[in-house]
Design a protein around this motif. Structure first.
Motif, PDB file in Angstrom:
ATOM      1  N   HIS A  99      27.755  72.137  58.890  1.00 15.99           N
ATOM      2  CA  HIS A  99      27.601  70.718  59.945  1.00 15.99           C
ATOM      3  C   HIS A  99      27.163  70.003  58.900  1.00 15.99           C
ATOM      4  O   HIS A  99      27.500  68.351  59.347  1.00 15.99           O
ATOM      5  N   GLN A 100      25.909  70.195  58.816  1.00 11.21           N
ATOM      6  CA  GLN A 100      25.052  68.793  58.031  1.00 11.21           C
ATOM      7  C   GLN A 100      26.211  68.341  56.425  1.00 11.21           C
ATOM      8  O   GLN A 100      25.943  67.383  56.465  1.00 11.21           O
ATOM      9  N   ALA A 101      26.684  69.408  55.670  1.00 12.40           N
ATOM     10  CA  ALA A 101      27.639  69.095  54.867  1.00 12.40           C
ATOM     11  C   ALA A 101      28.703  68.339  55.176  1.00 12.40           C
ATOM     12  O   ALA A 101      29.407  67.332  54.847  1.00 12.40           O
ATOM     13  N   ARG A 102      29.499  68.510  56.294  1.00 12.87           N
ATOM     14  CA  ARG A 102      30.546  67.525  56.942  1.00 12.87           C
ATOM     15  C   ARG A 102      29.946  66.104  57.805  1.00 12.87           C
ATOM     16  O   ARG A 102      30.884  65.381  57.387  1.00 12.87           O
ATOM     17  N   GLN A 103      29.207  66.016  57.769  1.00 11.21           N
ATOM     18  CA  GLN A 103      28.467  64.482  58.377  1.00 11.21           C
ATOM     19  C   GLN A 103      28.160  64.284  56.703  1.00 11.21           C
ATOM     20  O   GLN A 103      28.434  62.477  56.915  1.00 11.21           O
ATOM     21  N   THR A 144      38.675  50.856  46.665  1.00  9.68           N
ATOM     22  CA  THR A 144      38.266  52.314  46.062  1.00  9.68           C
ATOM     23  C   THR A 144      38.937  52.974  46.170  1.00  9.68           C
ATOM     24  O   THR A 144      39.478  54.062  45.534  1.00  9.68           O
ATOM     25  N   LEU A 145      39.545  53.958  47.795  1.00  9.78           N
ATOM     26  CA  LEU A 145      39.852  54.650  47.515  1.00  9.78           C
ATOM     27  C   LEU A 145      41.258  54.284  46.917  1.00  9.78           C
ATOM     28  O   LEU A 145      42.454  55.858  46.568  1.00  9.78           O
ATOM     29  N   ALA A 146      41.781  53.196  47.048  1.00  7.55           N
ATOM     30  CA  ALA A 146      43.981  52.949  47.034  1.00  7.55           C
ATOM     31  C   ALA A 146      43.389  52.968  45.553  1.00  7.55           C
ATOM     32  O   ALA A 146      44.278  53.587  44.800  1.00  7.55           O
ATOM     33  N   ARG A 147      42.772  52.341  45.039  1.00  6.32           N
ATOM     34  CA  ARG A 147      42.565  52.800  42.740  1.00  6.32           C
ATOM     35  C   ARG A 147      42.437  54.293  42.754  1.00  6.32           C
ATOM     36  O   ARG A 147      42.647  54.925  41.764  1.00  6.32           O
ATOM     37  N   LEU A 148      41.555  55.157  43.674  1.00  8.19           N
ATOM     38  CA  LEU A 148      41.361  56.685  43.982  1.00  8.19           C
ATOM     39  C   LEU A 148      42.838  57.250  43.388  1.00  8.19           C
ATOM     40  O   LEU A 148      43.325  57.800  43.051  1.00  8.19           O
ATOM     41  N   ARG A 149      43.134  56.789  45.206  1.00  8.84           N
ATOM     42  CA  ARG A 149      44.268  57.128  45.243  1.00  8.84           C
ATOM     43  C   ARG A 149      45.730  57.101  43.601  1.00  8.84           C
ATOM     44  O   ARG A 149      46.683  58.238  43.112  1.00  8.84           O
ATOM     45  N   GLN A 150      45.634  56.108  43.105  1.00 10.01           N
ATOM     46  CA  GLN A 150      46.569  55.930  42.152  1.00 10.01           C
ATOM     47  C   GLN A 150      46.439  56.381  41.168  1.00 10.01           C
ATOM     48  O   GLN A 150      47.776  57.046  40.475  1.00 10.01           O
ATOM     49  N   ALA A 151      44.772  56.208  41.188  1.00 12.84           N
ATOM     50  CA  ALA A 151      44.716  58.012  39.668  1.00 12.84           C
ATOM     51  C   ALA A 151      44.795  59.015  39.547  1.00 12.84           C
ATOM     52  O   ALA A 151      45.376  59.946  39.151  1.00 12.84           O
ATOM     53  N   ASP A 183      32.706  59.297  52.708  1.00  9.76           N
ATOM     54  CA  ASP A 183      34.112  58.936  52.899  1.00  9.76           C
ATOM     55  C   ASP A 183      34.174  57.528  53.720  1.00  9.76           C
ATOM     56  O   ASP A 183      35.343  56.165  53.698  1.00  9.76           O
ATOM     57  N   ALA A 184      32.807  56.676  54.831  1.00  7.65           N
ATOM     58  CA  ALA A 184      32.929  55.832  55.461  1.00  7.65           C
ATOM     59  C   ALA A 184      32.418  54.411  54.083  1.00  7.65           C
ATOM     60  O   ALA A 184      32.768  53.727  54.684  1.00  7.65           O
ATOM     61  N   ALA A 185      31.881  55.105  53.403  1.00  6.95           N
ATOM     62  CA  ALA A 185      31.328  53.710  52.590  1.00  6.95           C
ATOM     63  C   ALA A 185      31.592  53.628  51.359  1.00  6.95           C
ATOM     64  O   ALA A 185      31.822  52.590  51.009  1.00  6.95           O
ATOM     65  N   LEU A 186      33.044  54.478  51.193  1.00 11.54           N
ATOM     66  CA  LEU A 186      34.431  53.881  50.743  1.00 11.54           C
ATOM     67  C   LEU A 186      35.122  52.660  50.825  1.00 11.54           C
ATOM     68  O   LEU A 186      35.225  52.638  52.028  1.00 11.54           O
TER      69      LEU A 186
END
Length: 118
Positions: free
Chosen positions: A13-17, A30-37, A23-26
């Protein structure tokens, strides 16, 4: 101070949190660049040397293993025949003393002093 939970469910539970917070901090950029890479890495036009030669390597290893196995199963030799010790005309109820009478050298060898040296 130990901040790790003792129960596996609490740890999960703590790891999921923590993952959700990361994920919310990105940012979306940045998410688009990571997806493209990630997509570019999956569709690389020039595969590595190991990737190009993997089928040749697998075939060579298989052949090296198959040859000894095939050679082992290819031997069609028959088991050696048992040597004839006594003559074929011996009666079934005759004693086995005839077997020992044929080789007196055996008794000489057993009685010799050189037996302990061998």
């Amino acid at each position: 101070m130990n901040r790790l939970p003792t129960h596996p469910e609490a740890f999960d539970h703590q790891a999921r949190q923590l993952q959700q917070r990361a994920d919310a901090a990105l940012s979306p950029a940045t998410l688009a660049r990571l997806r493209q890479a990630r997509q570019q890495a999956g569709t690389a036009s020039t595969p590595s040397v190991w990737r190009r030669h993997r089928w040749w390597l697998a075939t060579a290893c298989s052949a090296l293993l198959a040859v000894p196995v095939a050679m082992q199963f290819n031997h069609s030799t028959q088991p050696p025949a048992a040597p004839l010790i006594a003559s074929q005309n011996v009666d079934a109820d005759a004693d086995d003393s005839l077997l020992f009478d044929e080789s007196p050298e055996l008794y000489l060898w057993l009685g010799s002093d050189n037996l302990a040296m061998e």
